[in-house]
Design an enzyme around this catalytic site. Structure first.
Site, PDB file in Angstrom:
ATOM      1  N   GLY A  36       0.831  -1.215   0.000  1.00 50.27           N
ATOM      2  CA  GLY A  36       0.000   0.000   0.000  1.00 50.27           C
ATOM      3  C   GLY A  36       0.859   1.256   0.000  1.00 50.27           C
ATOM      4  O   GLY A  36       2.094   1.196   0.027  1.00 50.27           O
ATOM      5  N   TYR A 142      -3.770 -18.698  -3.374  1.00 47.66           N
ATOM      6  CA  TYR A 142      -4.399 -17.439  -2.945  1.00 47.66           C
ATOM      7  C   TYR A 142      -5.854 -17.677  -2.550  1.00 47.66           C
ATOM      8  O   TYR A 142      -6.293 -17.310  -1.453  1.00 47.66           O
ATOM      9  CB  TYR A 142      -4.299 -16.404  -4.073  1.00 47.66           C
ATOM     10  CG  TYR A 142      -5.200 -15.220  -3.855  1.00 47.66           C
ATOM     11  CD1 TYR A 142      -4.970 -14.327  -2.821  1.00 47.66           C
ATOM     12  CD2 TYR A 142      -6.316 -15.008  -4.680  1.00 47.66           C
ATOM     13  CE1 TYR A 142      -5.812 -13.250  -2.606  1.00 47.66           C
ATOM     14  CE2 TYR A 142      -7.164 -13.936  -4.478  1.00 47.66           C
ATOM     15  CZ  TYR A 142      -6.914 -13.064  -3.439  1.00 47.66           C
ATOM     16  OH  TYR A 142      -7.757 -12.013  -3.220  1.00 47.66           O
ATOM     17  N   LYS A 146      -7.790 -17.592   1.311  1.00 49.98           N
ATOM     18  CA  LYS A 146      -8.983 -16.812   1.653  1.00 49.98           C
ATOM     19  C   LYS A 146     -10.084 -17.732   2.175  1.00 49.98           C
ATOM     20  O   LYS A 146     -10.849 -17.354   3.072  1.00 49.98           O
ATOM     21  CB  LYS A 146      -9.457 -16.043   0.417  1.00 49.98           C
ATOM     22  CG  LYS A 146      -8.512 -14.933  -0.008  1.00 49.98           C
ATOM     23  CD  LYS A 146      -8.784 -13.651   0.766  1.00 49.98           C
ATOM     24  CE  LYS A 146      -7.840 -12.527   0.409  1.00 49.98           C
ATOM     25  NZ  LYS A 146      -8.224 -11.246   0.967  1.00 49.98           N
ATOM     26  N   ARG A 281      -2.729 -16.884 -19.898  1.00 43.13           N
ATOM     27  CA  ARG A 281      -2.058 -16.782 -18.594  1.00 43.13           C
ATOM     28  C   ARG A 281      -2.515 -17.960 -17.737  1.00 43.13           C
ATOM     29  O   ARG A 281      -3.718 -18.231 -17.648  1.00 43.13           O
ATOM     30  CB  ARG A 281      -2.440 -15.455 -17.943  1.00 43.13           C
ATOM     31  CG  ARG A 281      -1.669 -15.116 -16.701  1.00 43.13           C
ATOM     32  CD  ARG A 281      -1.970 -13.701 -16.225  1.00 43.13           C
ATOM     33  NE  ARG A 281      -3.335 -13.559 -15.752  1.00 43.13           N
ATOM     34  CZ  ARG A 281      -3.841 -12.433 -15.227  1.00 43.13           C
ATOM     35  NH1 ARG A 281      -3.086 -11.356 -15.134  1.00 43.13           N
ATOM     36  NH2 ARG A 281      -5.076 -12.379 -14.820  1.00 43.13           N
TER      37      ARG A 281
HETATM   38  N1  UDP Z   1      -5.194  -9.646 -18.984  1.00 42.48           N
HETATM   39  C1  UDP Z   1      -4.535  -9.503 -20.189  1.00 42.48           C
HETATM   40  N2  UDP Z   1      -3.356  -8.798 -20.228  1.00 42.48           N
HETATM   41  C2  UDP Z   1      -2.818  -8.235 -19.104  1.00 42.48           C
HETATM   42  C3  UDP Z   1      -3.512  -8.369 -17.868  1.00 42.48           C
HETATM   43  C4  UDP Z   1      -4.699  -9.079 -17.840  1.00 42.48           C
HETATM   44  O1  UDP Z   1      -4.978 -10.011 -21.228  1.00 42.48           O
HETATM   45  O2  UDP Z   1      -1.739  -7.623 -19.199  1.00 42.48           O
HETATM   46  C5  UDP Z   1      -6.436 -10.425 -18.937  1.00 42.48           C
HETATM   47  C6  UDP Z   1      -6.355 -11.617 -18.016  1.00 42.48           C
HETATM   48  O3  UDP Z   1      -5.764 -12.720 -18.678  1.00 42.48           O
HETATM   49  C7  UDP Z   1      -7.841 -11.843 -17.677  1.00 42.48           C
HETATM   50  C8  UDP Z   1      -8.397 -10.411 -17.667  1.00 42.48           C
HETATM   51  O4  UDP Z   1      -7.467  -9.616 -18.404  1.00 42.48           O
HETATM   52  O5  UDP Z   1      -8.447 -12.563 -18.725  1.00 42.48           O
HETATM   53  C9  UDP Z   1      -8.539  -9.836 -16.267  1.00 42.48           C
HETATM   54  O6  UDP Z   1      -7.297  -9.981 -15.606  1.00 42.48           O
HETATM   55  P1  UDP Z   1      -6.958  -9.186 -14.265  1.00 42.48           P
HETATM   56  O7  UDP Z   1      -5.545  -9.555 -13.885  1.00 42.48           O
HETATM   57  O8  UDP Z   1      -7.262  -7.736 -14.439  1.00 42.48           O
HETATM   58  O9  UDP Z   1      -7.986  -9.749 -13.201  1.00 42.48           O
HETATM   59  P2  UDP Z   1      -8.292 -11.268 -12.716  1.00 42.48           P
HETATM   60  O10 UDP Z   1      -9.547 -11.667 -13.452  1.00 42.48           O
HETATM   61  O11 UDP Z   1      -7.114 -12.127 -13.019  1.00 42.48           O
HETATM   62  O12 UDP Z   1      -8.534 -11.087 -11.253  1.00 42.48           O
END
Ligand code: UDP
Length: 328
Positions: A36, A142, A146, A281
């Site tokens: 933070g 993670y 939680k 990812r």
């Molecule tokens: N995403 C992406 N490129 C990036 C970051 C995120 O394509 O640089 C995609 C990610 O794979 C997911 C969506 O955006 O499909 C939302 O990702 P974020 O990390 O914002 O939130 P999450 O759903 O993982 O909590």
């Protein structure tokens, strides 16, 4: 009323602290500033620099006042990091939370709000939207950490009478509509701030993770909820904690694909978003959309900033005004 907000120097915690202050309450932020920012602690809040890993310091901080409620946001929160460092995540999130919960029980705190997550629901094999009573199956350490904390709160209620609200967020986004606060993660990994920064030319082109999901345009679908609507939900959840504990899913129930988010940023900013395709990812489910009917029905919660363009516009405004985020 007097509220203690752990993690109140972070993104969601600072916005909730601000909403509590705006509603006329006294707020004390407790944060170790590991992720933070001191500058994110809203004006008017007291600040305690305390690490929840230190059980004695945590007990002392909780014992300083009679709290009408404790709201707990402080945590490690990146799914990807938790896959790389599972034991660090499991240890850190559970031990810090247990220290806090135990201190609350010892000092007779009556109400506790916990920042939980849609990551409790894991994989892809259920049709959206995800209901409050959907089966728990964390897809990462993670999410598991939680879930453990949610279970600890069940026992804190049964044995110590500590009432709790576990709020399982989907994708928190946007920024304070008054421009006072915003989102500044380091490193930033979230889609909306990265897309905005790419549009503003402050970062390299966005890498779009995966285009072959079984969705309407092949990219992942997420449920973006404005952080001020989230804050309102916390305040309403506190009102439920008279004689029972609750768990609620929190999202808009609207899903947007990653490409739709890119188009929203282009519309709102008037700029092209440079982006390039990239592999999927690890750990990303195709679709995460919330069924929030329980909190709507039980508390009257009614999100005000559901429009993706408004979510993006508030985030864009803060990032344009704060090129260095909260500074160094
Ligand atoms: N995403 C992406 N490129 C990036 C970051 C995120 O394509 O640089 C995609 C990610 O794979 C997911 C969506 O955006 O499909 C939302 O990702 P974020 O990390 O914002 O939130 P999450 O759903 O993982 O909590």
């Amino acid at each position: 009323m007097n509220y203690l907000v752990t993690g109140g120097a972070g993104f969601v915690g600072s916005h909730v602290a601000q909403s509590l202050l705006d509603a006329g309450h006294d707020v004390t932020v407790l944060d170790n500033l590991s992720t933070g920012h001191r500058a994110a602690v809203p004006q008017g809040a007291d600040f305690l620099e305390v690490d929840l890993a230190d059980a004695d310091a945590t007990d002392k901080a909780v014992g300083t006042r009679r709290w009408d409620g404790v709201l707990h946001f402080a945590a490690l929160s990146l799914v990807g990091d938790s896959m790389r460092e599972p034991f660090h995540y499991l240890r850190q999130n559970t031990l810090t939370s247990l220290n806090l919960i135990q201190a609350c029980a010892r000092h007779g705190t009556q109400r506790f709000v916990f920042s939980s997550t849609a990551a409790l629901f894991g994989g892809d094999d259920r049709p959206p939207p995800i209901a409050d009573n959907a089966q728990i199956d964390p897809g990462s350490p993670y999410g598991e950490s939680k879930f453990f904390i949610e279970r600890a709160l069940v026992w804190a209620d049964r044995i110590c009478g500590l009432r709790s609200a576990c709020l399982r967020y989907f994708n928190a986004a946007g920024a304070d509509p008054g421009g006072r606060l915003g989102e500044d993660h380091r490193p930033e990994t979230h889609l909306i701030p990265l897309t905005i920064d790419a549009a503003l030319g402050r970062r390299p082109p966005l890498k779009l993770f995966g285009d072959d999901y079984a969705t309407r345009d092949g990219t992942c679908v997420r449920d973006y909820i404005h952080v001020t609507d989230l804050a309102d939900a916390h305040i309403r959840a506190l009102g439920q904690l008279t004689d029972r504990s609750v768990t609620y899913n929190l999202g808009n129930g609207l899903g947007f694909t990653n490409l739709e988010v890119i188009r929203a940023v282009e519309r709102v900013s008037g700029r092209k978003v440079p982006w390039e395709p990239a592999p999927r990812r690890a750990g990303d489910p195709a679709v995460l959309v919330a069924d929030s009917s329980r909190i709507r029905k039980e508390t009257g919660w009614d999100p005000q900033y559901q429009d993706i363009d408004i979510i993006v516009a508030t985030a864009l405004r803060w990032r344009e005004a704060h090129p260095d985020g909260y500074g160094s």
